[in-house]
Scaffold this motif. Structure first.
Motif, PDB file in Angstrom:
ATOM      1  N   CYS A 109       0.835  -1.210   0.000  1.00 38.04           N
ATOM      2  CA  CYS A 109       0.000   0.000   0.000  1.00 38.04           C
ATOM      3  C   CYS A 109       0.868   1.258   0.000  1.00 38.04           C
ATOM      4  N   GLU A 110       1.920   1.239   0.813  1.00 34.17           N
ATOM      5  CA  GLU A 110       2.818   2.397   0.901  1.00 34.17           C
ATOM      6  C   GLU A 110       3.573   2.612  -0.402  1.00 34.17           C
ATOM      7  N   ARG A 111       4.142   1.551  -0.954  1.00 36.23           N
ATOM      8  CA  ARG A 111       4.993   1.701  -2.133  1.00 36.23           C
ATOM      9  C   ARG A 111       4.187   1.945  -3.409  1.00 36.23           C
ATOM     10  N   ALA A 112       2.957   1.449  -3.445  1.00 39.04           N
ATOM     11  CA  ALA A 112       2.102   1.708  -4.603  1.00 39.04           C
ATOM     12  C   ALA A 112       1.361   3.045  -4.475  1.00 39.04           C
ATOM     13  N   LYS A 113       1.563   3.742  -3.351  1.00 42.05           N
ATOM     14  CA  LYS A 113       0.954   5.053  -3.105  1.00 42.05           C
ATOM     15  C   LYS A 113      -0.567   4.997  -3.221  1.00 42.05           C
ATOM     16  N   LEU A 114      -1.141   4.022  -2.520  1.00 36.14           N
ATOM     17  CA  LEU A 114      -2.587   3.853  -2.562  1.00 36.14           C
ATOM     18  C   LEU A 114      -3.282   4.833  -1.633  1.00 36.14           C
ATOM     19  N   THR A 115      -4.431   5.314  -2.047  1.00 33.42           N
ATOM     20  CA  THR A 115      -5.296   6.136  -1.209  1.00 33.42           C
ATOM     21  C   THR A 115      -6.729   5.674  -1.412  1.00 33.42           C
ATOM     22  N   ASP A 116      -7.591   6.022  -0.488  1.00 36.99           N
ATOM     23  CA  ASP A 116      -8.993   5.626  -0.601  1.00 36.99           C
ATOM     24  C   ASP A 116      -9.646   6.361  -1.774  1.00 36.99           C
ATOM     25  N   GLY A 117     -10.591   5.686  -2.422  1.00 37.85           N
ATOM     26  CA  GLY A 117     -11.301   6.283  -3.538  1.00 37.85           C
ATOM     27  C   GLY A 117     -10.767   5.888  -4.902  1.00 37.85           C
ATOM     28  N   LYS A 172      -9.425  -2.071   3.761  1.00 40.83           N
ATOM     29  CA  LYS A 172      -8.648  -0.896   4.145  1.00 40.83           C
ATOM     30  C   LYS A 172      -9.157   0.374   3.453  1.00 40.83           C
ATOM     31  N   TYR A 173      -9.644   0.221   2.236  1.00 42.58           N
ATOM     32  CA  TYR A 173     -10.080   1.381   1.446  1.00 42.58           C
ATOM     33  C   TYR A 173     -11.548   1.204   1.034  1.00 42.58           C
ATOM     34  N   PRO A 174     -12.475   1.445   1.948  1.00 47.12           N
ATOM     35  CA  PRO A 174     -13.896   1.153   1.682  1.00 47.12           C
ATOM     36  C   PRO A 174     -14.501   1.964   0.548  1.00 47.12           C
ATOM     37  N   ASN A 175     -13.901   3.103   0.210  1.00 44.96           N
ATOM     38  CA  ASN A 175     -14.427   3.923  -0.879  1.00 44.96           C
ATOM     39  C   ASN A 175     -13.738   3.636  -2.212  1.00 44.96           C
ATOM     40  N   SER A 176     -12.835   2.683  -2.214  1.00 48.81           N
ATOM     41  CA  SER A 176     -12.173   2.271  -3.450  1.00 48.81           C
ATOM     42  C   SER A 176     -12.962   1.145  -4.113  1.00 48.81           C
ATOM     43  N   ARG A 177     -12.732   0.965  -5.378  1.00 48.31           N
ATOM     44  CA  ARG A 177     -13.342  -0.120  -6.135  1.00 48.31           C
ATOM     45  C   ARG A 177     -12.205  -1.076  -6.514  1.00 48.31           C
ATOM     46  N   ILE A 178     -12.228  -2.266  -5.922  1.00 45.94           N
ATOM     47  CA  ILE A 178     -11.155  -3.241  -6.075  1.00 45.94           C
ATOM     48  C   ILE A 178     -11.614  -4.328  -7.042  1.00 45.94           C
ATOM     49  N   GLU A 222     -16.980 -15.804  -1.626  1.00 48.97           N
ATOM     50  CA  GLU A 222     -17.600 -16.271  -0.382  1.00 48.97           C
ATOM     51  C   GLU A 222     -17.095 -15.469   0.816  1.00 48.97           C
ATOM     52  N   VAL A 223     -15.782 -15.232   0.862  1.00 47.43           N
ATOM     53  CA  VAL A 223     -15.214 -14.460   1.977  1.00 47.43           C
ATOM     54  C   VAL A 223     -15.719 -13.024   1.951  1.00 47.43           C
ATOM     55  N   ALA A 224     -15.741 -12.415   0.779  1.00 49.87           N
ATOM     56  CA  ALA A 224     -16.217 -11.036   0.659  1.00 49.87           C
ATOM     57  C   ALA A 224     -17.659 -10.921   1.127  1.00 49.87           C
ATOM     58  N   ASN A 225     -18.477 -11.907   0.777  1.00 52.86           N
ATOM     59  CA  ASN A 225     -19.884 -11.903   1.202  1.00 52.86           C
ATOM     60  C   ASN A 225     -19.994 -12.038   2.713  1.00 52.86           C
ATOM     61  N   GLN A 226     -19.169 -12.910   3.292  1.00 49.26           N
ATOM     62  CA  GLN A 226     -19.181 -13.094   4.750  1.00 49.26           C
ATOM     63  C   GLN A 226     -18.788 -11.812   5.475  1.00 49.26           C
ATOM     64  N   ARG A 227     -17.868 -11.051   4.889  1.00 52.28           N
ATOM     65  CA  ARG A 227     -17.375  -9.827   5.523  1.00 52.28           C
ATOM     66  C   ARG A 227     -18.173  -8.590   5.128  1.00 52.28           C
ATOM     67  N   GLY A 228     -19.165  -8.767   4.283  1.00 50.04           N
ATOM     68  CA  GLY A 228     -19.990  -7.637   3.877  1.00 50.04           C
ATOM     69  C   GLY A 228     -19.272  -6.649   2.984  1.00 50.04           C
ATOM     70  N   LEU A 229     -18.305  -7.127   2.194  1.00 48.65           N
ATOM     71  CA  LEU A 229     -17.550  -6.247   1.306  1.00 48.65           C
ATOM     72  C   LEU A 229     -18.267  -6.128  -0.033  1.00 48.65           C
ATOM     73  N   THR A 230     -18.675  -4.939  -0.369  1.00 48.58           N
ATOM     74  CA  THR A 230     -19.424  -4.713  -1.609  1.00 48.58           C
ATOM     75  C   THR A 230     -18.598  -3.966  -2.659  1.00 48.58           C
ATOM     76  N   ASN A 231     -17.363  -3.651  -2.335  1.00 45.76           N
ATOM     77  CA  ASN A 231     -16.508  -2.875  -3.249  1.00 45.76           C
ATOM     78  C   ASN A 231     -15.448  -3.745  -3.929  1.00 45.76           C
ATOM     79  N   LEU A 232     -15.739  -5.057  -4.041  1.00 45.43           N
ATOM     80  CA  LEU A 232     -14.770  -5.995  -4.596  1.00 45.43           C
ATOM     81  C   LEU A 232     -15.431  -6.857  -5.656  1.00 45.43           C
ATOM     82  N   GLU A 233     -14.794  -6.951  -6.806  1.00 46.58           N
ATOM     83  CA  GLU A 233     -15.251  -7.817  -7.893  1.00 46.58           C
ATOM     84  C   GLU A 233     -14.092  -8.692  -8.347  1.00 46.58           C
ATOM     85  N   ILE A 234     -14.340 -10.000  -8.449  1.00 47.36           N
ATOM     86  CA  ILE A 234     -13.329 -10.938  -8.902  1.00 47.36           C
ATOM     87  C   ILE A 234     -13.742 -11.485 -10.263  1.00 47.36           C
TER      88      ILE A 234
END
Length: 330
Positions: free
Chosen positions: A115-123, A143-149, A164-176
């Motif tokens: 995250c540090e070396r790729a200079k990631l920020t939320d959004g 870590k970045y709830p306003n990002s789209r992963i 399955e893991v994303a659904n269990q954790r309630g993560l809606t900003n992730l697409e595989i």
């Protein structure tokens, strides 16, 4: 010699070779490899490297052996794999700055380093290229709830697990997405602020074509959240000499890393037609050694359950039960 090696490999497949003997054999093979890639002088080594670079540029496809990579790694039983890696299922080098970290701590430290070396920020719009069992994709989504992963994997079973893991954790900003990097492409309207790729480039061959494709997936700098779009790559590598794992090239090429590449640390500097190398880092190989030791302890501690699971998985795939046992010891 070949017949003797085949006997030794057969004993390995049956779990009949003690670890200390295996380690001695590995060290001997490493010494042999180092001798093979040393052509006697800096000039000779550079000339060989440049021939390798030109050969890579001329390849017809980005990656060879994508099907065998799944068979050897990425579609091995998920249940088994989860018993061999840390809680974040990171199937790549972890970070042990003091040498006293647990595997869980080392996983998190390396993920934070990305995250540090790729200079990631939320959004941001972020692509995890070759996302494995989702260690980075899931970490970033949390870590970045306003990002789209977005994660791209060649394995349908990895997608199933991450979803399955994303659904269990309630993560809606992730697409595989399941796709082969040789052929997969995003629509013209989909671009990313960052592309991160963790130990996926080692399965690639034509880096010129790969980086050209990734360049098209990145946003134009002025449209990026931070004013610059970046690719961050984590590879394992030799310090100076790249080489291929080819058929007839021993146990690794046949059973574990078919179609694989050992990059050199400077390799990406030779492929800058579409992307420019801005910065590079070096992490001592001792961190990967420690990672592997921690994985081995976990695998050994779950040996019976692991063998049983792999035997069931082999039969489910229409293979002989004994193939599952071979997979465990490989």
């Amino acid at each position: 010699m070949d017949s003797l090696l085949n006997v030794a490999y057969g004993l390995l497949d049956k779990g009949l070779v003690p670890d200390f003997v295996t380690r001695l054999a590995i060290r001997a093979l490493l010494r042999q490899r180092l001798s093979e890639i040393n052509y006697g002088s800096f000039q000779a080594n550079l000339e060989h490297k440049m021939r390798w670079i030109e050969k890579v540029r001329a390849r017809d496809v980005i990656a060879d052996e994508t099907k065998r990579a799944n068979e050897q790694h990425y579609e091995v039983s998920t249940k088994f794999m989860l018993g061999c890696v840390g809680p974040r299922a990171k199937y790549s080098c972890c970070l042990y700055p003091s040498g006293k970290e647990t595997l869980e701590e080392a996983e998190n430290l390396m993920l934070e380093t990305y995250c540090e070396r790729a200079k990631l920020t939320d959004g941001m719009d972020v692509l995890d290229l070759g996302c494995g069992w989702g260690s980075l994709s899931l970490f970033l989504a949390e870590k970045y709830p306003n990002s789209r992963i977005t994660g791209l994997s060649n394995s349908s079973t990895q997608k199933k697990f991450i979803d399955e893991v994303a659904n269990q954790r309630g993560l809606t900003n992730l697409e595989i997405i399941t796709g082969d990097v040789n052929y997969y492409d995003f629509g013209s309207g989909r671009r990313f602020d960052r592309v991160l790729s963790i130990e996926m480039f080692e399965h690639m061959k034509n880096y010129e074509s790969l980086l050209r494709k990734i360049a098209l997936w990145l946003k134009e700098d002025e449209k990026s959240v931070t004013g610059e779009s970046l690719l961050f790559v984590h590879i394992f590598c030799h310090r100076s000499m790249p080489y291929d794992f080819e058929d007839g090239d021993g146990w690794m090429a046949k059973n574990f890393f078919s179609g694989g590449t050992m990059p050199s640390h400077d390799m990406l500097a030779y492929f800058q037609s579409d992307l420019t190398l801005v910065r590079s880092w070096w992490i001592d190989g001792k961190h990967y050694a420690r990672t592997c030791e921690d994985w081995l302890k976990l695998q050994d501690s779950h040996a019976k359950e692991g063998i049983d699971e792999l035997e069931r998985d082999a039969e489910a795939k229409g293979l002989a039960k004994g193939e599952g046992r071979k997979t465990f010891f490989r």
